[in-house]
Design an enzyme around this catalytic site. Sequence first.
Site, PDB file in Angstrom:
ATOM      1  N   VAL A  10       0.820  -1.226   0.000  1.00 56.70           N
ATOM      2  CA  VAL A  10       0.000   0.000   0.000  1.00 56.70           C
ATOM      3  C   VAL A  10       0.849   1.269   0.000  1.00 56.70           C
ATOM      4  O   VAL A  10       0.414   2.327  -0.464  1.00 56.70           O
ATOM      5  CB  VAL A  10      -0.978  -0.028   1.202  1.00 56.70           C
ATOM      6  CG1 VAL A  10      -0.268   0.234   2.533  1.00 56.70           C
ATOM      7  CG2 VAL A  10      -2.130   0.935   1.019  1.00 56.70           C
ATOM      8  N   GLY A  12       3.540   1.757  -1.692  1.00 57.84           N
ATOM      9  CA  GLY A  12       4.263   1.911  -2.959  1.00 57.84           C
ATOM     10  C   GLY A  12       3.538   2.840  -3.926  1.00 57.84           C
ATOM     11  O   GLY A  12       2.455   3.363  -3.631  1.00 57.84           O
ATOM     12  N   THR A 128       4.027  -8.997 -14.307  1.00 55.87           N
ATOM     13  CA  THR A 128       4.862  -7.985 -14.954  1.00 55.87           C
ATOM     14  C   THR A 128       5.302  -8.375 -16.361  1.00 55.87           C
ATOM     15  O   THR A 128       5.507  -9.556 -16.661  1.00 55.87           O
ATOM     16  CB  THR A 128       6.124  -7.738 -14.095  1.00 55.87           C
ATOM     17  OG1 THR A 128       7.089  -7.035 -14.880  1.00 55.87           O
ATOM     18  CG2 THR A 128       6.771  -9.029 -13.615  1.00 55.87           C
ATOM     19  N   GLU A 130       8.159  -8.037 -17.312  1.00 56.73           N
ATOM     20  CA  GLU A 130       9.498  -8.634 -17.187  1.00 56.73           C
ATOM     21  C   GLU A 130       9.439 -10.148 -17.417  1.00 56.73           C
ATOM     22  O   GLU A 130      10.458 -10.776 -17.698  1.00 56.73           O
ATOM     23  CB  GLU A 130      10.094  -8.350 -15.802  1.00 56.73           C
ATOM     24  CG  GLU A 130      10.488  -6.904 -15.578  1.00 56.73           C
ATOM     25  CD  GLU A 130      11.666  -6.444 -16.428  1.00 56.73           C
ATOM     26  OE1 GLU A 130      12.691  -7.136 -16.446  1.00 56.73           O
ATOM     27  OE2 GLU A 130      11.538  -5.395 -17.074  1.00 56.73           O
ATOM     28  N   TYR A 152      14.424 -11.204 -10.362  1.00 55.20           N
ATOM     29  CA  TYR A 152      13.092 -10.623 -10.133  1.00 55.20           C
ATOM     30  C   TYR A 152      12.055 -11.317 -11.021  1.00 55.20           C
ATOM     31  O   TYR A 152      11.000 -11.748 -10.551  1.00 55.20           O
ATOM     32  CB  TYR A 152      13.149  -9.121 -10.436  1.00 55.20           C
ATOM     33  CG  TYR A 152      11.798  -8.441 -10.549  1.00 55.20           C
ATOM     34  CD1 TYR A 152      11.094  -8.055  -9.416  1.00 55.20           C
ATOM     35  CD2 TYR A 152      11.224  -8.174 -11.805  1.00 55.20           C
ATOM     36  CE1 TYR A 152       9.847  -7.415  -9.521  1.00 55.20           C
ATOM     37  CE2 TYR A 152       9.995  -7.539 -11.916  1.00 55.20           C
ATOM     38  CZ  TYR A 152       9.313  -7.165 -10.776  1.00 55.20           C
ATOM     39  OH  TYR A 152       8.085  -6.537 -10.884  1.00 55.20           O
ATOM     40  N   LYS A 156       8.803 -13.586 -10.097  1.00 58.11           N
ATOM     41  CA  LYS A 156       7.454 -13.190 -10.519  1.00 58.11           C
ATOM     42  C   LYS A 156       6.793 -14.279 -11.369  1.00 58.11           C
ATOM     43  O   LYS A 156       5.575 -14.381 -11.419  1.00 58.11           O
ATOM     44  CB  LYS A 156       7.515 -11.873 -11.297  1.00 58.11           C
ATOM     45  CG  LYS A 156       7.705 -10.648 -10.401  1.00 58.11           C
ATOM     46  CD  LYS A 156       6.383 -10.249  -9.740  1.00 58.11           C
ATOM     47  CE  LYS A 156       6.484  -8.959  -8.957  1.00 58.11           C
ATOM     48  NZ  LYS A 156       5.200  -8.547  -8.368  1.00 58.11           N
TER      49      LYS A 156
END
Length: 376
Positions: A10, A12, A128, A130, A152, A156
Amino acid sequence: MAKTALITGVTGQDGSYLSEFLLAKGYEVHGIIRRSSVDYRERIAHLEGTPHFHLHYADMSDSMSLVKLVGKVMPDEIYNLAAQSHVQVSFDAPEFTADVDAVGVLRILEAVRTNHLEKTCKIYQASTSELYGKVEEVPQSETTPFHPYSPYAVAKLYGFWIIKEYREAYNMFCCSGILFNHESERRGETFVTRKISLAAARIAQGKQNCLYLGNLDSLRDWGYAKDYVECMWLILQHNTPEDFVIATGVQHSVREFATLAFHHAGIELRWEGEGINEKGIVASINTALAQAKELKVGDTVVAVSPDFYRPTDVVNLLGDPSKAKHELGWNPQTTSFEQLVELMVAHDMKKVAADDAAAEIRKVNLAEYLEKGVDK
Ligand code: NAP
Ligand code: G4F
């Protein structure tokens, strides 16, 4: 009856905009915060203390805290936005990234099941672009194969598949939004767009000499975060749980972002050299905007530093938002790239000037304090 939402992440960029969006829709909004030595939560400070906004301590790496909190809040919708979200940092802290970004998703799913909410609680997972990583096709859509290219992205990828697995195995309403890069005046200061908008403002005001960047050729599909949080909500209001690509369908390079950002700060750039030797040089100055006294035509204000190169870099992201457009009725072009850059630089020009004013006040206060002592 007002719906209840629980937002992880929250504090971010996205969490703050999503909170505002859901509060405006009449939701009771609960957010997870974690203990930090700094208590000021800049992005949500304006919401703290308002009637339908509640904060709770928990952590994505602490299953019990999540189980207890989900049981207490009994949310209708969970937006799982919490993550170690910086790709370059994931090379330095890969295990932490995996714990929070991969296993953290599993912990949320199990917290819902443990509290027997799997039939009533919908879950949005912040996936994402990514995931496409070393891209196998351009543009990327919901059917493009994944090829994660950083710790990362690998973390994810687990999050994406565990959401899909629980949807199929337990018939849960859980979905991924595969969001392409989205930026704003609240973007973290080490992501490339914000790093550039802040540096352009500082250089224009004589507070910084040069901006050091990594791969200037990298291509991104950049949208505005405020537009994208609406999509997170739309995904959970859809009649069936499905995954959606959220993007603008327009692509620009880091170099193009920098050129336009400096333009809005009053500095026209020309580029010279290649690779590590490439430089952004002042071609002309609009002195109404760029008021730095020492700045002159011919100065180098952008240079490349290998410190910002990544062991593996994702260089060609372009999303195809057709499914979100047709099935969710979402408009991918609400804020254009040009408008995004302009609003970020306008914000940072004011911020840099205001930071200066605040520093002046602190200096005056300090001088007064030193003169008069603490018990004045
Ligand atoms: P952000 O500004 O970096 O915010 C990340 C949030 O996660 C912060 O609230 C942070 O809390 C929280 N968090 C990190 N570790 C945590 C932990 N162990 N326990 C609890 N909370 C933790 O990220 P964002 O740009 O808003 O992105 C939101 C989500 O979307 C992330 O999952 C990101 O990976 C994903 N995403 C972002 C983009 C993008 O372009 N922005 C694109 C695709 C996907 P603190 O404030 O305490 O650090
Ligand atoms: O702004 P970035 O750090 O964002 P990146 O790596 O694309 O990740 C962001 O978007 C993802 C969605 O695709 C999110 F999942 C993720 O959480 C995060 O929000 O870097 C963008 C590009 C990269 O290719 C990077 O190599 O810009 C290049 N770049 C060039 N110089 C730089 C710099 N990136 C950063 N951070 N700093 C530089 O100096």
